[in-house]
Design a protein around this motif. Sequence first.
Motif, mmCIF file in Angstrom:
data_model
loop_
_atom_site.group_PDB
_atom_site.id
_atom_site.type_symbol
_atom_site.label_atom_id
_atom_site.label_comp_id
_atom_site.label_asym_id
_atom_site.label_seq_id
_atom_site.Cartn_x
_atom_site.Cartn_y
_atom_site.Cartn_z
ATOM 1 N N VAL A 1 91.337 49.539 -28.713
ATOM 2 C CA VAL A 1 90.077 48.871 -29.077
ATOM 3 C C VAL A 1 89.182 49.017 -27.856
ATOM 4 N N ASP A 2 88.154 49.845 -27.973
ATOM 5 C CA ASP A 2 87.409 50.303 -26.805
ATOM 6 C C ASP A 2 86.038 49.629 -26.730
ATOM 7 N N HIS A 3 86.027 48.387 -26.236
ATOM 8 C CA HIS A 3 84.773 47.648 -26.086
ATOM 9 C C HIS A 3 83.992 47.650 -27.403
ATOM 10 N N ARG A 4 84.629 47.153 -28.451
ATOM 11 C CA ARG A 4 84.041 47.143 -29.793
ATOM 12 C C ARG A 4 83.357 45.803 -30.068
ATOM 13 N N TYR A 5 82.218 45.591 -29.422
ATOM 14 C CA TYR A 5 81.472 44.349 -29.603
ATOM 15 C C TYR A 5 80.781 44.308 -30.957
ATOM 16 N N ASP A 6 80.684 45.454 -31.613
ATOM 17 C CA ASP A 6 80.128 45.472 -32.967
ATOM 18 C C ASP A 6 81.019 44.709 -33.951
ATOM 19 N N ARG A 7 82.285 44.495 -33.589
ATOM 20 C CA ARG A 7 83.185 43.743 -34.462
ATOM 21 C C ARG A 7 82.793 42.269 -34.539
ATOM 22 N N LEU A 8 82.051 41.769 -33.557
ATOM 23 C CA LEU A 8 81.747 40.357 -33.471
ATOM 24 C C LEU A 8 80.539 39.942 -34.299
ATOM 25 N N LEU A 9 79.580 40.839 -34.445
ATOM 26 C CA LEU A 9 78.302 40.433 -35.010
ATOM 27 C C LEU A 9 78.180 40.443 -36.531
ATOM 28 N N PRO A 10 78.814 41.373 -37.266
ATOM 29 C CA PRO A 10 78.568 41.396 -38.712
ATOM 30 C C PRO A 10 78.837 40.073 -39.406
ATOM 31 N N ALA A 11 79.959 39.405 -39.077
ATOM 32 C CA ALA A 11 80.260 38.135 -39.745
ATOM 33 C C ALA A 11 79.179 37.110 -39.448
ATOM 34 N N GLU A 12 78.728 37.059 -38.183
ATOM 35 C CA GLU A 12 77.683 36.121 -37.830
ATOM 36 C C GLU A 12 76.377 36.494 -38.518
ATOM 37 N N GLY A 13 76.094 37.795 -38.567
ATOM 38 C CA GLY A 13 74.864 38.239 -39.209
ATOM 39 C C GLY A 13 74.840 37.891 -40.684
ATOM 40 N N GLU A 14 75.971 38.072 -41.358
ATOM 41 C CA GLU A 14 76.034 37.731 -42.772
ATOM 42 C C GLU A 14 75.898 36.230 -42.968
ATOM 43 N N ARG A 15 76.515 35.457 -42.067
ATOM 44 C CA ARG A 15 76.446 34.004 -42.200
ATOM 45 C C ARG A 15 75.008 33.523 -42.056
ATOM 46 N N ARG A 16 74.228 34.221 -41.225
ATOM 47 C CA ARG A 16 72.848 33.809 -40.979
ATOM 48 C C ARG A 16 71.865 34.586 -41.844
ATOM 49 N N GLY A 17 72.420 35.397 -42.757
ATOM 50 C CA GLY A 17 71.540 36.146 -43.627
ATOM 51 C C GLY A 17 70.840 37.283 -42.947
ATOM 52 N N ALA A 18 71.490 37.880 -41.931
ATOM 53 C CA ALA A 18 70.861 38.943 -41.148
ATOM 54 C C ALA A 18 71.640 40.232 -41.242
ATOM 55 N N SER A 19 72.273 40.500 -42.356
ATOM 56 C CA SER A 19 73.059 41.713 -42.487
ATOM 57 C C SER A 19 72.179 42.922 -42.745
ATOM 58 N N SER A 20 70.911 42.735 -43.047
ATOM 59 C CA SER A 20 69.963 43.822 -43.203
ATOM 60 C C SER A 20 68.664 43.423 -42.526
ATOM 61 N N PRO A 21 67.845 44.393 -42.178
ATOM 62 C CA PRO A 21 66.633 44.042 -41.440
ATOM 63 C C PRO A 21 65.702 43.159 -42.253
#
Length: 360
Positions: free
Chosen positions: A337-357
């Motif tokens: 797992v090579d510094h995969r910070y992208d794994r952290l944001l999608p769930a938060e983005g979906e929770r806040r309604g920010a999964s798309s621009p």
Amino acid sequence: MVRGLTDAEARVVAVLLAARPDRERERLRMVNVPRSTYHAIRRRAYDEGWLRDRYVPHPVAFGRPVVTFLVARPYADRFEELVATLGEDPGSVVVWRGSQIVLAVLFHRRPQELPRLLGRLDAGHLAPVPWTVTVDVAGPAVPVYFDYEGLWCHVAGFDGTLAYPHGLGGGASSDGEGSPSASLSAHQWWAASELVRRPFAVAEQGRGAHLVGPLGLPFSQRRLLQKGWVVHRTILDPGRLPPYQGRAADQVVLVTGAPREGARPELLFSTLIRESRVFPFLFAAGPRRWLFGALGGASPKDQQADGARRPVLPTMREFLEGIEILQEPAAEFLSTVDHRYDRLLPAEGERRGASSPPRT
């Protein structure tokens, strides 16, 4: 025989590791090479895997204020299972596997997430009790986070550094507008999720890894960098970087211990740098345990100067007790797992309604 780095390559690597937002003209002045040479070396450094770029989100700003550094020595017959278990954890952003050692970094929403993970490791009989250092990254508990500039400048014999050390977390933004704990808008969440995915999107598009840097980013993403809510980092792979003038740092050394009464981590850190000439690439100070990672190896210049350096182990004994040290060749480590910070944001983005621009 492995080809060593040229003087120009060593200087360009040092400047890139600093990851400063300098204009190209300033970088060219610092490395003192023609523009075409600089660009050729920069591309080679990424194509050969010496360097890679990442965008690291501020853990507090994105709802992950607790970070754990875990070092385990798996049972031989459970090695693959341990690596898989750590890699599958939703907060896992780094998993290194060596021949005998596993290092993981996990971002948590709550401190209770770590005991659950440790319970899984124990129930599966995957490893003896691992080292764990858990910190609240709202403060300065991680002054160095995978920053290799100090180490490389020392190995290469350069005077001083440009930006070392880069840490993780910390206080208010550099421009004074807001703090990492402030609420991000839906658009900022989306911009950040796009930014941390940028290194992998560039690879999927077949573009060169040297193009991942912040040049040409849209304003919303540049603003995140200015506020310190996301940080651009250039990370070294010491197992791939050729030696320079016979000097190399090709051994990963991990050290942990319990702080002695009254010991201050910032004093240990400054003593290691100034007097022992050790430049940790990782340093985390928890309430009950500290951990730091350094690189060692063959360095004729260091051997000649040993008499002028403060011995490392006696220095650590002044600050720590119950010291444990693990060491493996850097080439033995694989980043599963090579510094995969992208794994952290999608769930938060979906929770806040920010999964798309969002529309603006």
